[in-house]
Design an enzyme around this catalytic site. Sequence first.
Site, short mmCIF file in Angstrom:
data_model
loop_
_atom_site.label_atom_id
_atom_site.label_comp_id
_atom_site.label_asym_id
_atom_site.label_seq_id
_atom_site.Cartn_x
_atom_site.Cartn_y
_atom_site.Cartn_z
N HIS A 1 0.86 -1.20 0.00
CA HIS A 1 0.00 0.00 0.00
C HIS A 1 0.88 1.24 0.00
O HIS A 1 1.94 1.25 0.63
CB HIS A 1 -0.88 0.01 1.26
CG HIS A 1 -2.08 0.89 1.13
ND1 HIS A 1 -2.01 2.24 1.36
CD2 HIS A 1 -3.35 0.62 0.77
CE1 HIS A 1 -3.20 2.77 1.16
NE2 HIS A 1 -4.04 1.81 0.79
N ASP B 1 -7.91 -5.41 -0.02
CA ASP B 1 -8.37 -6.30 -1.10
C ASP B 1 -7.98 -7.75 -0.90
O ASP B 1 -8.44 -8.62 -1.65
CB ASP B 1 -7.79 -5.80 -2.43
CG ASP B 1 -8.37 -4.44 -2.80
OD1 ASP B 1 -7.58 -3.49 -2.98
OD2 ASP B 1 -9.60 -4.33 -2.86
#
Length: 429
Positions: A306, A363
Amino acid sequence: MNSEAILELEGKRYSLPTVVGTENEKAVVISSLRDQTGYITLDDGYANTGSCQSRITFIDGEKGILRYRGIPIEELAEKSTFIETAYLLIYGELPTHAQLRRFSDLLTENQHLHEDMKHHFEGFPATAHPMAILSAMINASSCFYPGLMGRANKERFEVHAARLISQVRTIAAFSYRKSRGLPIIYPKPGYKYTANFLHMMFSEPYQDYELKPEVVKALDLIFLLHADHEQNCSTATVRMVASSQANLFACAAAGVCALWGPLHGGANQAVIEMLQDIHESGDDGSRFIAAAKDKNSGHRLMGFGHRVYKNYDPRARIIKAACDRLLNTLHINDPLLDIAKKLEETALQDEYFISRKLYPNVDFYSGIIMRALNIPVEMFTVIFAIGRMPGWIANFKEILDDPKSRIYRPRQIYQGPTLRHYVPIDQRG
Ligand code: SDX
């Protein structure tokens, strides 16, 4: 008094102001940099550049903190609902009973698409990706509301926001039914938001879908956890389009397109496809981990890493726990969940991932829940878009409400050919 930044360039010293946020984030304000120095800044992917000051969502990537309007995501996940959280994000406070009732009524009153929209659905091939349909149909729907066009007006914002949140769910369900050659199922008055979505997705004309409370709660949690996330790629896109004073639906349609990419919202679909590949190959994941570490493989460990979180994404932790609860309740044994947990365990002990601070993101496990709810993989990113709609609307509203809002127009450093002149085609060799 905020400290000042001193910049020395070509023997001259310049003083630049700084700004400090309520959570002690600091920025050098460079609005006058080019006028003072003739220089601009350059920041690949905007990794170090703030585009705005916002009051909506706070993330501390180092500590793995996420708060909507100051409230920790863990508390909202445990105690709130998607629609209550949507109100919080858009209007800044948790709603009173009366405010929530009015918001819910507006969602109900605005959940239907104009009947002529059905013709648009007919125009798509059955194989059309639902994200393509979603972005197109959001704009198509806006054509039936002339009041929506032009400079967004504050008086109608409340209705437009409710209409977008409500209709995005209807469009998504209709596109799923169309792709399966199934008759459209209309929303039921009296059903709450997420239950109505499941009804429109899975009921039949002759039989209503059985709404199991744990199923509705699991999907509502997915929507809530995706509701906003600061200046991510799609939200920054929405703000970019909103800065030109485009209408709310146009901004949301642009957000859908940005979200679609596999590095962003499309990752939830890519994660499941990755887990299925590993499952079908009989690999225990180690071959895939090796490929993900090899720059030349073209593979990444999808659902990992991320730009902001250099710690475990708090949403991933919540979703992972919800996976276990839901699959146990539904007596589902999904081999992909076991593979995902094994991949996580292996990666988090691997120097490559540790040194780069790569952890599971939102996700990584969300697709497992959606599979358990029988949502097809090509609809996963649409589910993300439904969840993210309140965050996009809240960011749109910040621009709408800002009298000093300016059009977003980044600069560049030109690296192309210097001055040259037109050469007639007969002289071009
Ligand atoms: C979302 O921004 C948001 O808030 C987004 C989001 C939201 O709620 O809106 O949180 C939702 O988009 C989550 C992210 C979903 N995407 C994925 O899961 C795709 C896989 N992840 C990556 O592609 C990547 O981690 C990104 C895109 C998420 C972040 O990319 P960055 O910040 O540009 O990081 P990078 O590509 O510069 O990577 C830094 C290093 C590189 O290695 P080196 O060049 O230093 O040797 O880490 C490596 C990368 O190769 N790396 C990975 C990796 N992610 C980064 N290596 C293998 N697998 C990965 N997943």
